[in-house]
Scaffold this active site. Structure first.
Site, PDB file in Angstrom:
ATOM      1  N   SER A 178     -14.799 -33.332  -4.970  1.00 52.96           N
ATOM      2  CA  SER A 178     -15.529 -33.509  -6.052  1.00 52.96           C
ATOM      3  C   SER A 178     -15.942 -35.023  -6.238  1.00 52.96           C
ATOM      4  O   SER A 178     -16.955 -35.527  -6.842  1.00 52.96           O
ATOM      5  CB  SER A 178     -14.756 -33.167  -7.404  1.00 52.96           C
ATOM      6  OG  SER A 178     -14.826 -31.933  -7.461  1.00 52.96           O
TER       7      SER A 178
ATOM      8  N   HIS B 205     -18.179 -23.932 -17.318  1.00 51.89           N
ATOM      9  CA  HIS B 205     -18.262 -25.009 -18.285  1.00 51.89           C
ATOM     10  C   HIS B 205     -19.355 -24.733 -19.158  1.00 51.89           C
ATOM     11  O   HIS B 205     -19.843 -25.421 -20.077  1.00 51.89           O
ATOM     12  CB  HIS B 205     -18.601 -26.144 -17.447  1.00 51.89           C
ATOM     13  CG  HIS B 205     -17.573 -26.974 -16.422  1.00 51.89           C
ATOM     14  ND1 HIS B 205     -17.605 -26.104 -15.249  1.00 51.89           N
ATOM     15  CD2 HIS B 205     -16.441 -27.526 -16.711  1.00 51.89           C
ATOM     16  CE1 HIS B 205     -16.540 -26.456 -14.635  1.00 51.89           C
ATOM     17  NE2 HIS B 205     -15.824 -27.410 -15.530  1.00 51.89           N
TER      18      HIS B 205
END
Lengths: 668, 368
Positions: free
Chosen positions: A326, A371
């Site tokens: 990430s 999310h």
């Protein structure tokens, strides 16, 4: 009987004898003539020839090795110095039985097998009257023992000389490197004359890449020697020129803070000054003591180091290829914005997975339930995978490759130590050339979260972070700050080399990324929010990463605790601070550390805190960005390391290290 | 003039030839001067050599008192004793450095081959002087056997240098006795033909090696050619006037091997140069010519043959030594007469000059 015909015989005899006497006189004259002629030829005709030979006989030229240059850290703390040490050596011609002598010495002092082996090799190479080192760095006690017994050890000498010593042998082993005895291969490549008299050469790190500058120029003395080579007097002297001293950008105290923060974890940390590419700290854990190698490491210790699964000899900062995970997200978000693929108000809905049109395969988000609505900032703060699966698909691998490469990913940074790996930023062209396959869209998708083929070195990650922090100025990372030549009064600065200035299309795009990265630490839901402290003098921008070591089968439950320690995820973190006026960019990789936010980020936090503590509040928060290039003395031409000193392809430079690709990190 | 004549007379009464004596003393003095330099100013070594010179001098004076006639009578005895001792050396001799040359006589070591340098020419002079001059062929044959027996015994030790000197001493007696030139040429060719089997079967490896490196010393610069190369460098670098006494680098820095014995000439040549060499060679010539003069004045065949042989052997000494150190002859281990360090050879040489003085000073007694 002698009385027979006495008179007649007497006359004949007399005549014969007179004739023969004349012959004898002629004979004498001829022989003396031959001798006189011969001596005339030698002494008068060939006088000059023999005078030269006679001079060559008695006059010999001896090399005086130069003193090796010292290495300091950025604050003038010495990292590599020359300490007087006592060397035990033997002059072969002064002893009749070398083997026996070595045996006797081994009873007095500790002689290792390597010492004896190396010694015997050199006995064959050098002249009989030259002292050949048998043991370096004798203790005071050993010097005393040998001195007492010297009378019965013909040919044995104790020579005082300078030996390399690294006060921070552990802390700097991967960076400063070490010197070692010159081996046969090096003997062929090193300039022969300049190294006559030198026993050691740089093997690794700065010691190797700056060998040409550190070594200095050999000196000579013309001496009169007798037939055994013993020096009777010095006829002429030409002093050696000591090697150049080097000042590093490295801060040894920062280095120690980083090492303490790592404790017993494995991994790497690189900290760079974004303003100029100066490397402030660079550690690879575990480390080892460089002093072990200076005078020949014994095979037991070496094997232990070399075969340890923790690989202490392996410099992870430039050799370790890790999936960045990430930590690539801020770069890709910026790539999307600057390429106009997405706009600042771009938003997606994250259901916890991503699917390519017409494909059943689900690309999972780390958060199983998703999310929900995610904008750019949230995608960075919470590290939403689906956002980047989608973004990558829209960008396409070509633009991703082009953008990331401009930040230095996938190529050697050009740092001034040898053996650097290039990492990997995949492209269609690369896959065709290396894998002989076409590029699949799915590969673009996983590249979007820094997985797949993507491999970065910790140095590249730090460099990319620095480039991001300073608004696109891509510097060549530099360990050496200045070179102090003996003839100069002040050290010459090494001019920072800006490789590229990445054009900023819209400053708002960059600010958005900075904002997201700042929220990672200072936002309520940031993945590295544990770094946020209420009384902080500055703000940090960063991004966590967790890189899978191997792929998990579809729909399988991911149970970290069941995995063996060595198969745990690598924890990554990249950051820069202060956000308003970046002074340090940092990348941390903790092998099998688990989550970046919990393991890697605190280490970075400690280093950032330690480094920024030296600056005033004003310096930390003054947003006016100075010119990143420190102004140089105008008269001094930019000092560049000679190309011969730094050769990135010369990985064979450290024969002691058997480097292997980190293949286990590549996952498909 | 008168004083010279009277002093000549005084020396004559003690059987001393003044010219020869002065030449010998000059050579011995030069020897001591170079020895001081060649030995690295080693006074102890010079004292030892001084004692030997004293002994040699006394031996010379003693022998000069013996009349040639007495010598002639004792010649066969001396020869037989010497030959027996040579056989004894081969059987029970002491070995030094690979050569069996010495007899251990309890108090001191004795080298019988050294004695043969005089005993062989004396024996031959005795034999040939008692027969027809020029000698007949069968006498020559006997003479050759007398010569070859000790020469081969000495060569067997092995001692090439001494056997060379002994055989030349013997051959000079035969030559002076008037052997015909035809025979000499015949033997010369025969000798040449003999060198091939000698090279193949008789010579030892080290002797062959010496000849080979003499022909090409550079072929083995660190091994057997080293001596010759360093010696040539010493001589050649001396130049016209030399590097000066005690300043020879080749000798003082020990590049020159055996510098106070066989290679002492190289030290002299390095330090005194070509001019010094001309002086040295002149003194040698003086001694030789005086010696030849003495033999031409000698009374009696024995004295003439023996005297001429001693003088010509002295010439061979000089030629072989200087020839070998300057690289035109193989290194055979012949010292520079009267100059090189070493006791035995000097005693023998001085004994030879004692014989010459005796020959010269006993003339008048014999004339009547």
């Amino acid at each position: 009987m002698a009385q027979r015909q006495h008179l007649k015989d007497h006359f004949i005899e007399q005549r014969i004898f007179h004739n023969r006497s004349i012959v004898a006189i002629l004979f004498t004259i001829i022989l003396f003539g031959i001798l006189a002629f011969r001596l005339f030829v030698l002494q008068i005709n060939n006088h000059e020839h023999f005078t030269t030979l006679s001079q060559n006989n008695r006059v010999s030229v001896q090399a005086t090795p130069p003193t090796r240059g010292l290495i300091y850290d950025r604050n003038g703390i010495i990292l590599a110095e020359n300490l007087p040490s006592y060397t035990l050596q033997i002059i072969p011609e002064q002893t009749s039985d070398i083997d026996n002598l070595v045996n006797e010495l081994s009873l007095l002092v500790n002689l290792r097998e390597v010492d004896i082996k190396k010694f015997k090799k050199e006995v064959r190479r050098k002249r009989r009257f030259e002292g050949i080192p048998l043991r370096f760095r004798l203790t005071d006690e050993e010097v005393a023992i040998i001195s007492v017994n010297l009378h019965r050890l013909p040919g044995v000498e104790i020579k005082a000389q300078l030996s390399r010593f690294y006060p921070y042998g552990r802390e700097t082993s991967h960076i400063v490197g070490y010197v070692g005895r010159i081996n046969e291969k090096e003997l062929k490549s090193l300039p022969f004359t300049n190294y006559s008299g030198t026993n050691h050469t740089g093997k690794l790190g700065i010691e190797k890449s700056y060998e040409a500058l550190l070594h200095g120029q050999v000196g000579y003395q013309k001496v009169e020697t007798n037939v055994r080579g013993r020096v009777l007097r010095v006829l002429e002297r030409n002093n050696p020129v000591p090697g150049n001293d080097l000042y590093l950008n490295l801060d040894i105290n920062l280095q120690k803070v980083a090492i303490d923060a790592f404790a017993d974890k494995r991994g790497a940390l690189v900290a760079i000054d974004p303003e100029n590419g100066h490397v402030l700290a660079m550690i690879s854990m575990p480390d080892y003591d460089a002093n072990l190698f200076v005078n020949g490491i014994d095979s037991k210790t070496y094997n232990a180091l070399n075969t340890s699964w923790e690989r202490p000899l392996y410099n992870r900062t430039i050799l370790g290829g890790y999936p960045p995970g990430s930590t690539t997200k801020p770069f890709f978000a910026l790539a999307g914005l600057e390429n106009n693929t997405i706009q600042l108000d771009h938003e997606i809905f994250c259901p916890g997975f991503y699917q390519l049109k017409g494909k059943a395969h689900k690309y999972r988000d780390w958060k199983k339930w998703g999310h929900g609505k995610t904008d750019i900032s949230k995608s960075i703060v919470q590290s939403c995978d689906v956002f980047y699966y989608d973004l990558a698909f829209q960008l396409g691998i070509d633009k991703m490759h082009q953008f990331m490469t401009s930040f230095g990913f996938g190529k050697r940074s050009g740092i001034d130590i040898l053996g650097e790996r290039s990492g990997l930023m995949p492209s269609r062209e690369w896959k065709k050339r290396v894998r002989k396959q076409v590029w699949f869209p799915g590969e673009t998708v996983i590249a979007g979260i820094g997985q797949g083929y993507v491999l970065v070195t910790p140095l590249q990650l730090a460099l990319g972070t620095a480039t991001l922090a300073n608004g696109g100025k891509h510097f060549q990372p530099q360990l050496v700050n200045a070179i102090q030549r003996k003839e100069d009064h002040v050290p010459r600065q090494v001019v920072p080399q800006m490789i590229r200035k990445i054009p900023i299309k819209r400053q708002e795009n960059w600010n958005e990324i900075y904002h997201g990265m700042t929220e990672v630490i200072h936002g309520a839901r940031g993945t590295a929010r544990r770094l946020n402290k209420p009384d902080m003098r500055y703000k940090i921008a960063g991004k966590t990463g967790t890189a899978q070591v191997f792929s998990v089968a579809q729909d399988a439950t991911y149970k970290e605790e069941e995995l063996e320690e060595r198969l745990k995820d690598h924890a990554l973190f990249m950051a820069f601070a202060p956000v308003k006026n970046p002074k340090i960019a940092i990348a941390v990789v903790v092998e099998n550390g688990g989550h970046g936010g919990s393991v890697a980020a605190p280490i970075a936090g400690e280093v950032i805190e330690a480094y920024l503590s030296q600056f005033s509040d004003e310096e930390l928060n003054n947003p006016s960005r100075k010119s990143p290039v420190t102004p140089m003395k105008k008269s001094a031409p930019p000092t560049k390391v000679p190309p011969s000193a730094v050769d990135p392809d010369n990985t064979a430079s450290s024969p002691l290290h058997k480097h292997k690709e980190h293949e286990e990190h590549v996952h498909g | 003039m008168a004083s010279r004549a009277s002093s000549q007379g005084l020396f004559f009464r003690f059987h001393i030839d003044l010219t020869l004596l002065l030449g010998l003393i000059t050579l011995l003095a030069i020897g001591q001067v170079i020895l001081y330099s060649a030995s690295g100013e080693n006074v102890a070594l010079m004292q030892r050599q001084g004692i030997r010179l004293g002994i040699a001098f006394v031996v010379m004076l003693m022998i000069a008192q013996i009349s040639p006639d007495t010598m002639r009578r004792w010649s066969p005895v001396l020869f037989i004793i010497g030959t027996i001792m040579l056989v004894a050396v081969l059987l029970v001799g002491t070995k030094v450095l690979g050569a069996q040359r010495w007899l251990n006589l309890g108090l001191f070591r004795f080298q019988p081959s050294e004695m043969m340098k005089l005993a062989v020419p004396m024996m031959l002079a005795w034999y040939l002087s008692s027969g027809h001059i020029p000698p007949r062929n069968r006498h020559l044959l006997v003479a050759l056997i007398i010569l070859l027996l000790p020469v081969l015994l000495i060569a067997k030790q092995p001692d090439l240098g001494t056997s060379l000197l002994v055989s030349s001493a013997g051959l000079f007696v035969i030559f002076m006795a008037g052997v015909s030139w035809r025979l000499i040429l015949g033997f010369a060719f025969a000798g040449l033909a003999f060198t091939i089997p000698m090279w193949l079967f008789l010579m030892r490896d080290y002797q062959r090696q010496r000849v080979l490196t003499m022909l090409n010393p550079e072929s083995d610069p660190l091994g057997s050619g080293y001596h010759i190369i360093q010696s040539k460098i010493a001589i050649g670098s001396g130049g016209t006037f030399g590097k000066g006494w005690l300043n020879g680098t080749q000798s003082h820095l020990e590049f020159l091997p055996e510098r106070h014995t066989d290679f002492i000439f190289s030290v002299f040549a390095e330090e005194f140069g070509f001019s010094g060499i001309l002086v040295l060679l002149s003194i040698y010539l003086l001694v030789i010519f005086r010696g030849i003069y003495i033999t031409t004045q000698a009374h009696g065949t024995f004295a003439r043959l023996l005297g001429a042989s001693i003088v010509l052997t002295f010439l061979v000494y000089i030629f072989v030594n200087i020839g070998m150190v300057s690289g035109i002859l193989p290194v055979v281990g012949v010292p520079l007469p009267l100059v090189s360090y070493g006791g035995t050879s000097i005693v023998t040489l001085m004994a030879g000059f004692g014989i010459l003085m005796s020959i010269h000073t006993h003339r008048k007694l014999l004339a009547h």
